[in-house]
Scaffold this active site. Structure first.
Site, PDB file in Angstrom:
ATOM      1  N   GLN A 115     123.731  50.505  63.967  1.00  0.00           N
ATOM      2  CA  GLN A 115     123.790  51.899  63.514  1.00  0.00           C
ATOM      3  C   GLN A 115     125.091  52.605  63.922  1.00  0.00           C
ATOM      4  O   GLN A 115     125.650  53.380  63.157  1.00  0.00           O
ATOM      5  CB  GLN A 115     122.579  52.645  64.043  1.00  0.00           C
ATOM      6  CG  GLN A 115     122.281  53.895  63.275  1.00  0.00           C
ATOM      7  CD  GLN A 115     120.837  54.320  63.443  1.00  0.00           C
ATOM      8  OE1 GLN A 115     120.409  54.695  64.529  1.00  0.00           O
ATOM      9  NE2 GLN A 115     120.073  54.234  62.375  1.00  0.00           N
ATOM     10  N   PHE A 116     125.532  52.360  65.130  1.00  0.00           N
ATOM     11  CA  PHE A 116     126.815  52.882  65.604  1.00  0.00           C
ATOM     12  C   PHE A 116     127.484  51.785  66.429  1.00  0.00           C
ATOM     13  O   PHE A 116     126.807  50.892  66.952  1.00  0.00           O
ATOM     14  CB  PHE A 116     126.624  54.124  66.489  1.00  0.00           C
ATOM     15  CG  PHE A 116     126.328  55.381  65.729  1.00  0.00           C
ATOM     16  CD1 PHE A 116     127.352  56.235  65.315  1.00  0.00           C
ATOM     17  CD2 PHE A 116     125.015  55.725  65.418  1.00  0.00           C
ATOM     18  CE1 PHE A 116     127.069  57.388  64.615  1.00  0.00           C
ATOM     19  CE2 PHE A 116     124.726  56.885  64.711  1.00  0.00           C
ATOM     20  CZ  PHE A 116     125.752  57.728  64.307  1.00  0.00           C
TER      21      PHE A 116
ATOM     22  N   LEU B 257     113.998  49.023  66.728  1.00  0.00           N
ATOM     23  CA  LEU B 257     115.225  49.119  67.519  1.00  0.00           C
ATOM     24  C   LEU B 257     115.297  47.920  68.445  1.00  0.00           C
ATOM     25  O   LEU B 257     114.570  47.855  69.438  1.00  0.00           O
ATOM     26  CB  LEU B 257     115.240  50.425  68.326  1.00  0.00           C
ATOM     27  CG  LEU B 257     115.621  51.658  67.517  1.00  0.00           C
ATOM     28  CD1 LEU B 257     114.481  52.082  66.620  1.00  0.00           C
ATOM     29  CD2 LEU B 257     116.050  52.780  68.403  1.00  0.00           C
ATOM     30  N   ALA B 258     116.115  46.962  68.094  1.00  0.00           N
ATOM     31  CA  ALA B 258     116.153  45.702  68.845  1.00  0.00           C
ATOM     32  C   ALA B 258     117.389  44.926  68.424  1.00  0.00           C
ATOM     33  O   ALA B 258     117.295  43.920  67.731  1.00  0.00           O
ATOM     34  CB  ALA B 258     114.885  44.896  68.549  1.00  0.00           C
ATOM     35  N   GLU B 259     118.551  45.399  68.827  1.00  0.00           N
ATOM     36  CA  GLU B 259     119.785  44.814  68.283  1.00  0.00           C
ATOM     37  C   GLU B 259     119.914  43.325  68.585  1.00  0.00           C
ATOM     38  O   GLU B 259     120.351  42.547  67.742  1.00  0.00           O
ATOM     39  CB  GLU B 259     121.016  45.565  68.800  1.00  0.00           C
ATOM     40  CG  GLU B 259     121.215  46.943  68.184  1.00  0.00           C
ATOM     41  CD  GLU B 259     120.345  48.018  68.801  1.00  0.00           C
ATOM     42  OE1 GLU B 259     119.645  47.726  69.803  1.00  0.00           O
ATOM     43  OE2 GLU B 259     120.355  49.151  68.297  1.00  0.00           O
TER      44      GLU B 259
ATOM     45  N   PRO C  64     123.970  45.843  72.861  1.00  0.00           N
ATOM     46  CA  PRO C  64     122.816  45.011  73.249  1.00  0.00           C
ATOM     47  C   PRO C  64     122.773  43.670  72.510  1.00  0.00           C
ATOM     48  O   PRO C  64     122.117  42.741  72.967  1.00  0.00           O
ATOM     49  CB  PRO C  64     121.603  45.882  72.881  1.00  0.00           C
ATOM     50  CG  PRO C  64     122.129  47.274  72.893  1.00  0.00           C
ATOM     51  CD  PRO C  64     123.557  47.173  72.412  1.00  0.00           C
TER      52      PRO C  64
ATOM     53  N   PHE D 280     126.015  50.917  69.703  1.00  0.00           N
ATOM     54  CA  PHE D 280     124.642  50.405  69.591  1.00  0.00           C
ATOM     55  C   PHE D 280     124.641  48.891  69.404  1.00  0.00           C
ATOM     56  O   PHE D 280     123.602  48.251  69.477  1.00  0.00           O
ATOM     57  CB  PHE D 280     123.897  51.056  68.421  1.00  0.00           C
ATOM     58  CG  PHE D 280     123.670  52.535  68.531  1.00  0.00           C
ATOM     59  CD1 PHE D 280     124.333  53.308  69.467  1.00  0.00           C
ATOM     60  CD2 PHE D 280     122.774  53.170  67.683  1.00  0.00           C
ATOM     61  CE1 PHE D 280     124.136  54.672  69.549  1.00  0.00           C
ATOM     62  CE2 PHE D 280     122.554  54.536  67.762  1.00  0.00           C
ATOM     63  CZ  PHE D 280     123.239  55.282  68.693  1.00  0.00           C
TER      64      PHE D 280
ATOM     65  N   GLU E 162     118.485  49.096  61.442  1.00  0.00           N
ATOM     66  CA  GLU E 162     117.682  50.276  61.765  1.00  0.00           C
ATOM     67  C   GLU E 162     117.873  51.355  60.699  1.00  0.00           C
ATOM     68  O   GLU E 162     118.993  51.786  60.440  1.00  0.00           O
ATOM     69  CB  GLU E 162     118.095  50.783  63.154  1.00  0.00           C
ATOM     70  CG  GLU E 162     117.699  49.785  64.243  1.00  0.00           C
ATOM     71  CD  GLU E 162     118.497  49.930  65.529  1.00  0.00           C
ATOM     72  OE1 GLU E 162     119.219  50.926  65.689  1.00  0.00           O
ATOM     73  OE2 GLU E 162     118.412  49.021  66.382  1.00  0.00           O
TER      74      GLU E 162
ATOM     75  N   HIS F 206     129.031  56.855  70.076  1.00  0.00           N
ATOM     76  CA  HIS F 206     128.996  56.985  68.625  1.00  0.00           C
ATOM     77  C   HIS F 206     130.399  56.929  68.024  1.00  0.00           C
ATOM     78  O   HIS F 206     130.562  57.157  66.835  1.00  0.00           O
ATOM     79  CB  HIS F 206     128.329  58.307  68.220  1.00  0.00           C
ATOM     80  CG  HIS F 206     126.888  58.396  68.602  1.00  0.00           C
ATOM     81  ND1 HIS F 206     126.475  58.477  69.911  1.00  0.00           N
ATOM     82  CD2 HIS F 206     125.755  58.388  67.843  1.00  0.00           C
ATOM     83  CE1 HIS F 206     125.149  58.531  69.935  1.00  0.00           C
ATOM     84  NE2 HIS F 206     124.700  58.473  68.710  1.00  0.00           N
TER      85      HIS F 206
END
Lengths: 388, 328
Positions: free
Chosen positions: B84-85, B60-62, B91, B88, B31, B131
């Site tokens: 990203q973090f 956005l679709a881990e 998923p 995150f 992302e 985060h």
């Protein structure tokens, strides 16, 4: 007063149905191959059920009986370079792809069962039974059948788990500059899972040549598709993502084949992903441990049985004079002889060395794994001493 | 030896750049990693240099991102994906644990997954919940995953090169609070082996064992300890899985006293595993039970309270003080 304009999705959504003309126009060799694949897969699946009933398959065995038409019809529109993956109920998906790889020019059982087909069925059955001659030395089992050379990249026990991976295959093909496509087989259960829906979007956004092949067999274990979603015509999901979508009778291998040919042409032309929904039915219970009478009626099953793809194709060929009583008997005899040989050959199976457990976890072997391996080695040596 | 002063973000960027130059099958996606260069600018300029086919943004679709990367890796590509973090990545957990980690084992090595998942992890930046997680234990618990946590910019470069060369999946945990710390880095050194800890500071009295963002804290505690008259060593684990028992145990045997330092909540943690392993291997050398200084067993706290949560110099030295000193 507000004006309402009807909006149409950019991607088409169609139902494809075959006519008598389509049947008449079909290549007789294609139909013979379909019959050959359907017969072999059926005999194979019946044997799997027999082994499961005898407790010789560890873990569940998900029977594909009744659903073979979708896999056979679709795979015959592919080549070995096109990769597929599949679902937990995936014996038919794997076998169709692997049979087509072994016999790319067709499979006519009237001429007997070729040796490489016997070898394929034996290795597949060994894998399902967790035995060393399997494609993954028995480690994958019934729900993880893979043979990369055939473009069969693995069925998958996790519902929806393999779907994004197929988009990865398609991405790799496109990056390599080939016109190969990928197909991911999954069911009405998987279509509600996040990874599947995420992949619809990724594939469409990037115009990847991947086909989402939905075997809508109406049940996710015991949950009916009509309970699980408001729009049970699952191909309706495609256009919302910009994916060209087909709905087809999955109990009719020719109809599936024609739909798949259109989908493959769409993908090879670089026009992005496709979705094919095959309406089908799980004639058997979910697994050998299931009790389907708790959630569906005998009547319902009885209504679907006449639509069985094998029965229908055979009836058509007989009706057309393409298969006479002698020919039909030859095919049946070939399949029965194959099954008998399979039984004998399976009995000669050897077991897996337990030390093999520690291989292939990762090349970066940890200290604890080395210690645990030595522990098991010592235990086995001690057992040997006691028994020897 | 030619060294360059660079930040950890630049070191990781250099590792990606050099790996992409060396091997066309290396791809970077995630992302906002393209035009933006990632929210931490780690992938800055990669799309410009290598084009959108080699470094690109994803929706956005881990789960989809990691699952696709697995499919690419099964076909010989070497994807490096960015989550990203830390939080995150959850998923994508199913794809990581059930597929990436198990593919080689399940297929007896016939299908391998040379995939690197880069995760900016841990706290100390005044971030918020989701985060700042230290998520290493989830991955370390899963057979089939290699888990690396560099503490220095040089290791961030070298270990990422090693991770990308690995034929099997690697979880690469980047201590995000050090992204913008500058250090001298030598990019010419050979790629370090995976699975080796390193003694950052030798000491005779006690041994601190740390990884990732806790290494600089442990070193600060050792320096402070020296000022107070204790000679404290520090081992940087670097490779959580596989774990280098030998280097760690040797360092502890030399002192007889050990404290494990990590930011993650301590219960059922990597710190607990290390304490148990050290105890099993060094019991007769130990003068005191191995102590753990970890984050509290709480969800990550709000920015104004994080200093109370994170292991700090005082808490580490207090733990050292409790190691049953004869003169106490």
């Amino acid at each position: 007063m507000a004006v309402h304009r009807r909006l149409e999705p950019a991607a088409p959504w169609v139902e494809l149905a075959v006519t008598q003309e389509d049947w008449d126009a079909a290549d007789p060799e294609l139909l013979r191959t379909m019959l050959g694949q359907l017969v072999l897969i059926r005999v194979f699946e019946e044997y799997v059920l027999e082994l499961a009933a005898a407790g010789l398959i560890h873990g569940p065995a998900h029977s594909s009986i009744g659903q073979e038409g979708g896999a056979v019809g679709s795979v015959l529109a592919l080549t070995s370079a096109d990769q597929v993956n599949g679902s937990h109920r995936g014996h038919h998906q794997f076998l169709a792809k692997a049979l087509h790889h072994v016999c790319p020019k067709g499979l006519d059982l009237g001429a007997g069962v070729p040796d490489d087909v016997r070898e394929l069925l034996l290795r597949t059955l060994a894998e399902i039974c967790g035995l060393d001659r399997g494609f993954s030395h028995g480690r994958g089992g019934s729900m993880h059948l893979q043979w990369k050379d055939a473009g069969a990249m693995g069925t998958n026990a996790i519902v929806g788990g393999g779907v994004p991976q197929a988009a990865g295959f398609a991405w790799a093909d496109r990056q390599a500059g080939t016109d190969a496509v990928s197909v991911t087989y999954f069911g009405d259960g998987a279509i509600n899972i996040g990874s599947t829906l995420e992949t619809f979007n990724l594939a469409a956004a990037w115009s990847l040549p991947v086909c989402f092949f939905v075997e809508n067999n109406r049940y996710a274990v015991s949950t009916s598709v009509f309970e699980a979603t408001c729009e049970a015509r699952l191909s309706g999901r495609g256009p919302g993502f910009g994916i060209a979508s087909w709905k087809v009778d999955g109990m009719d291998p020719l109809a599936v084949h024609l739909a798949m040919q259109e989908a493959v042409a769409h993908m090879r032309a670089g026009r992005g992903p496709t979705l094919v929904e095959a309406d089908t039915y799980r004639i058997q219970a979910h697994t050998n441990a299931d009790d389907a009478s708790r959630y569906r009626t005998e009547d319902e099953v009885r209504r679907w049985v006449p639509r069985d793809p094998l029965t229908r194709l055979r009836a058509y060929l007989v009706d057309q004079g393409a298969l006479d009583a002698t020919g039909d008997a030859e095919i049946t005899a070939a399949a029965e002889e194959m099954a008998a040989r399979l039984r004998t050959d399976m009995a000669a199976e050897v077991t897996v060395d337990p030390m093999e457990l520690f291989e292939h976890v990762t090349v970066h072997r940890s200290g604890q794994l080395t210690e645990q391996r030595e522990l098991l080695r010592a235990e086995l040596a001690a057992d040997e001493e006691v028994s020897g | 030896m030619t060294t360059t002063k660079m930040t950890m973000a630049q070191s990781i960027n250099a590792a990606l750049r050099d790996a992409m130059t060396a091997d066309e099958s290396v791809l970077v996606f995630g992302e906002d990693v393209g035009a933006l260069g990632g929210v931490f600018r780690v992938t800055d300029g990669l799309t410009e240099t290598f084009g959108e086919r080699r470094c690109f943004d994803t929706p956005l679709a881990e789960s989809g991102i990691v699952g696709m990367a697995i499919g690419m890796a099964m076909n010989g590509m070497r994807p490096v994906v960015e989550m990203q973090f830390d939080a995150f990545a959850y998923p994508a957990f199913e794809q990581i644990v059930s597929h990436a980690a198990k593919m080689a084992n399940r297929t007896r090595g016939k299908l391998r997954v040379p995939l690197v998942i880069r995760i900016p992890y841990a706290g100390g930046i005044g971030g918020v919940e989701h985060h700042c997680d230290s998520s290493e234990a989830y991955y370390a618990h899963t057979p089939g995953l290699t888990v690396l946590a560099p503490a220095t910019n040089a290791d961030a470069y070298g270990l990422l090169r090693a991770a990308i060369e690995s034929p099997d999946p690697v979880i690469f945990l980047e201590p995000k609070k050090h992204y913008f710390s500058k250090e001298e880095v030598d990019l010419e050194v050979p790629v370090p082996p995976i699975g080796r800890a390193v003694v950052r500071r030798s000491g005779r009295d006690a041994t601190l064992i740390a990884y990732g963002p806790s290494v600089p804290i442990a070193l600060a505690a050792a320096r402070q300890g020296a000022a107070e008259g204790r000679d404290i060593g520090v081992v940087d684990v670097r490779s959580i899985v596989p774990f280098d028992d030998e280097t760690v145990a040797n360092a502890v045997r030399a002192t007889g006293r050990a404290v494990v330092v990590a930011e993650a909540p301590g219960f059922a943690s990597v710190a607990s595993e290390i304490a148990a392993r050290v105890t099993e291997r060094c019991f007769h050398y130990l003068e005191a039970p191995v102590r753990r200084v970890t984050g509290f067993d709480l969800p990550y706290p709000p920015p104004k309270l994080e200093r109370h949560f994170l292991p700090g110099v005082n808490r580490i030295l207090d733990a050292v003080d409790e190691l049953q000193w004869e003169d106490a």
